[in-house]
Motif scaffolding. Structure first.
Motif, PDB file in Angstrom:
ATOM      1  N   LYS A  31      97.787  -1.821 141.537  1.00 54.32           N
ATOM      2  CA  LYS A  31      97.852  -2.034 142.980  1.00 54.32           C
ATOM      3  C   LYS A  31      98.438  -0.797 143.648  1.00 54.32           C
ATOM      4  O   LYS A  31      99.396  -0.223 143.150  1.00 54.32           O
ATOM      5  N   VAL A  32      97.830  -0.436 144.786  1.00 56.23           N
ATOM      6  CA  VAL A  32      98.316   0.704 145.550  1.00 56.23           C
ATOM      7  C   VAL A  32      98.349   0.353 147.032  1.00 56.23           C
ATOM      8  O   VAL A  32      97.611  -0.522 147.491  1.00 56.23           O
ATOM      9  N   LEU A  33      99.209   1.048 147.754  1.00 61.36           N
ATOM     10  CA  LEU A  33      99.297   0.948 149.208  1.00 61.36           C
ATOM     11  C   LEU A  33      98.666   2.208 149.781  1.00 61.36           C
ATOM     12  O   LEU A  33      99.029   3.325 149.393  1.00 61.36           O
ATOM     13  N   VAL A  34      97.711   2.055 150.683  1.00 61.67           N
ATOM     14  CA  VAL A  34      97.036   3.206 151.280  1.00 61.67           C
ATOM     15  C   VAL A  34      98.017   3.902 152.217  1.00 61.67           C
ATOM     16  O   VAL A  34      98.556   3.283 153.132  1.00 61.67           O
ATOM     17  N   THR A  35      98.274   5.195 151.977  1.00 58.95           N
ATOM     18  CA  THR A  35      99.198   5.963 152.807  1.00 58.95           C
ATOM     19  C   THR A  35      98.472   6.966 153.692  1.00 58.95           C
ATOM     20  O   THR A  35      99.038   7.453 154.658  1.00 58.95           O
ATOM     21  N   ALA A  36      97.236   7.292 153.368  1.00 58.71           N
ATOM     22  CA  ALA A  36      96.433   8.192 154.208  1.00 58.71           C
ATOM     23  C   ALA A  36      95.874   7.394 155.379  1.00 58.71           C
ATOM     24  O   ALA A  36      95.993   6.167 155.425  1.00 58.71           O
ATOM     25  N   GLN A  37      95.277   8.084 156.341  1.00 64.54           N
ATOM     26  CA  GLN A  37      94.660   7.416 157.482  1.00 64.54           C
ATOM     27  C   GLN A  37      93.639   6.395 156.997  1.00 64.54           C
ATOM     28  O   GLN A  37      93.534   5.304 157.541  1.00 64.54           O
ATOM     29  N   ALA A  38      92.884   6.762 155.957  1.00 61.58           N
ATOM     30  CA  ALA A  38      91.908   5.850 155.359  1.00 61.58           C
ATOM     31  C   ALA A  38      91.694   6.255 153.915  1.00 61.58           C
ATOM     32  O   ALA A  38      91.833   7.422 153.554  1.00 61.58           O
ATOM     33  N   LEU A  39      91.369   5.278 153.093  1.00 63.86           N
ATOM     34  CA  LEU A  39      90.997   5.518 151.703  1.00 63.86           C
ATOM     35  C   LEU A  39      89.526   5.155 151.614  1.00 63.86           C
ATOM     36  O   LEU A  39      89.141   4.027 151.922  1.00 63.86           O
ATOM     37  N   GLY A  48      92.324  -0.874 136.229  1.00 62.42           N
ATOM     38  CA  GLY A  48      92.821   0.221 135.410  1.00 62.42           C
ATOM     39  C   GLY A  48      93.623   1.200 136.252  1.00 62.42           C
ATOM     40  O   GLY A  48      94.226   0.837 137.270  1.00 62.42           O
ATOM     41  N   GLU A  49      93.620   2.454 135.841  1.00 66.70           N
ATOM     42  CA  GLU A  49      94.369   3.497 136.535  1.00 66.70           C
ATOM     43  C   GLU A  49      93.693   3.897 137.846  1.00 66.70           C
ATOM     44  O   GLU A  49      92.490   3.733 138.004  1.00 66.70           O
ATOM     45  N   VAL A  50      94.484   4.467 138.739  1.00 63.99           N
ATOM     46  CA  VAL A  50      93.959   4.953 140.020  1.00 63.99           C
ATOM     47  C   VAL A  50      93.141   6.221 139.747  1.00 63.99           C
ATOM     48  O   VAL A  50      93.634   7.158 139.125  1.00 63.99           O
ATOM     49  N   PRO A  51      91.872   6.261 140.193  1.00 62.92           N
ATOM     50  CA  PRO A  51      91.080   7.477 140.001  1.00 62.92           C
ATOM     51  C   PRO A  51      91.763   8.685 140.649  1.00 62.92           C
ATOM     52  O   PRO A  51      92.397   8.568 141.699  1.00 62.92           O
ATOM     53  N   LYS A  52      91.637   9.839 140.014  1.00 62.39           N
ATOM     54  CA  LYS A  52      92.338  11.057 140.454  1.00 62.39           C
ATOM     55  C   LYS A  52      92.098  11.401 141.920  1.00 62.39           C
ATOM     56  O   LYS A  52      93.000  11.843 142.602  1.00 62.39           O
ATOM     57  N   GLN A  53      90.864  11.202 142.384  1.00 59.76           N
ATOM     58  CA  GLN A  53      90.554  11.619 143.755  1.00 59.76           C
ATOM     59  C   GLN A  53      91.296  10.814 144.812  1.00 59.76           C
ATOM     60  O   GLN A  53      91.339  11.192 145.964  1.00 59.76           O
ATOM     61  N   TYR A  54      91.922   9.680 144.411  1.00 64.03           N
ATOM     62  CA  TYR A  54      92.619   8.834 145.378  1.00 64.03           C
ATOM     63  C   TYR A  54      94.143   8.935 145.282  1.00 64.03           C
ATOM     64  O   TYR A  54      94.845   8.346 146.096  1.00 64.03           O
ATOM     65  N   ILE A  55      94.659   9.668 144.322  1.00 65.42           N
ATOM     66  CA  ILE A  55      96.106   9.714 144.083  1.00 65.42           C
ATOM     67  C   ILE A  55      96.886  10.193 145.305  1.00 65.42           C
ATOM     68  O   ILE A  55      97.949   9.655 145.610  1.00 65.42           O
ATOM     69  N   ASN A  56      96.376  11.178 146.031  1.00 61.94           N
ATOM     70  CA  ASN A  56      97.097  11.710 147.187  1.00 61.94           C
ATOM     71  C   ASN A  56      96.981  10.827 148.431  1.00 61.94           C
ATOM     72  O   ASN A  56      97.626  11.093 149.437  1.00 61.94           O
ATOM     73  N   SER A  57      96.160   9.775 148.360  1.00 64.22           N
ATOM     74  CA  SER A  57      95.941   8.916 149.523  1.00 64.22           C
ATOM     75  C   SER A  57      96.642   7.574 149.422  1.00 64.22           C
ATOM     76  O   SER A  57      96.510   6.740 150.315  1.00 64.22           O
ATOM     77  N   CYS A  58      97.373   7.346 148.324  1.00 60.22           N
ATOM     78  CA  CYS A  58      97.990   6.033 148.134  1.00 60.22           C
ATOM     79  C   CYS A  58      99.229   6.137 147.246  1.00 60.22           C
ATOM     80  O   CYS A  58      99.464   7.158 146.614  1.00 60.22           O
ATOM     81  N   GLU A  59     100.015   5.057 147.250  1.00 59.54           N
ATOM     82  CA  GLU A  59     101.226   4.957 146.432  1.00 59.54           C
ATOM     83  C   GLU A  59     101.138   3.691 145.589  1.00 59.54           C
ATOM     84  O   GLU A  59     100.788   2.629 146.119  1.00 59.54           O
ATOM     85  N   PRO A  60     101.455   3.770 144.293  1.00 60.15           N
ATOM     86  CA  PRO A  60     101.440   2.557 143.478  1.00 60.15           C
ATOM     87  C   PRO A  60     102.535   1.591 143.927  1.00 60.15           C
ATOM     88  O   PRO A  60     103.620   2.012 144.304  1.00 60.15           O
TER      89      PRO A  60
END
Length: 153
Positions: A2-10, A58-70
């Motif tokens: 589970k992640v929380l979207v921190t960017a304007q949009a994911l 599973g794990e958060v795909p690499k391209q989304y790591i900077n846009s969200c927080e676990p």
């Protein structure tokens, strides 16, 4: 995870598998393929807004790591993973090519031309670069390349 979207949009790209509740699945039925057990595979781009929770399979795909927080099951942001058990020890080998400063990590080469317009917009948001959604892909690439060149200098 589970992640929380921190960017304007994911922006989820087609092929990404996420877990959705019934309401989310109903709202996104036009762009998600049910896999069973609450899992859905994106068939079209999916947009999740800031502060929405997304559960990746599973794990958060690499391209989304900077846009969200676990986050944990209670919605609290998890601390960054600490190196320790289960991690490989760091190796201190001499560089394979002499004259290279191994203390300075190399940056991976970006393929801006290979990104979709949606990926470019997300990339720009992550780097606080203003781009207009009305711009075409080549205009966005030009703005990003100019910004990356000025940052590197």
């Amino acid at each position: 995870m589970k992640v929380l979207v921190t960017a304007q949009a994911l922006i989820l790209m087609p092929g990404i598998v996420v877990r959705l509740n019934e309401e989310e699945a109903r709202d996104r039925k036009h762009c998600m393929q049910p896999l069973g057990g609450g899992l859905y595979k994106a068939t079209l781009e999916n947009h999740f807004k800031r502060n929405q929770v997304v559960e990746f399979e599973g794990e958060v795909p690499k391209q989304y790591i900077n846009s969200c927080e676990p986050i944990d099951d209670n919605g609290r942001v998890l601390p960054p993973a600490q190196p320790g058990a289960g991690t490989a020890p760091s190796s201190t080998h001499a560089p394979a090519v002499t004259g290279i400063d191994s203390a300075r990590p190399s940056k991976p080469r970006l393929d801006l031309d290979g990104m979709t317009k949606a990926q470019l917009i997300e990339f720009a948001e992550q780097r606080h670069v203003n781009v207009d959604a009305g711009m075409n892909k080549s205009q966005i690439v030009a703005v990003l390349k100019k910004k990356l060149r000025t940052d590197a200098a």
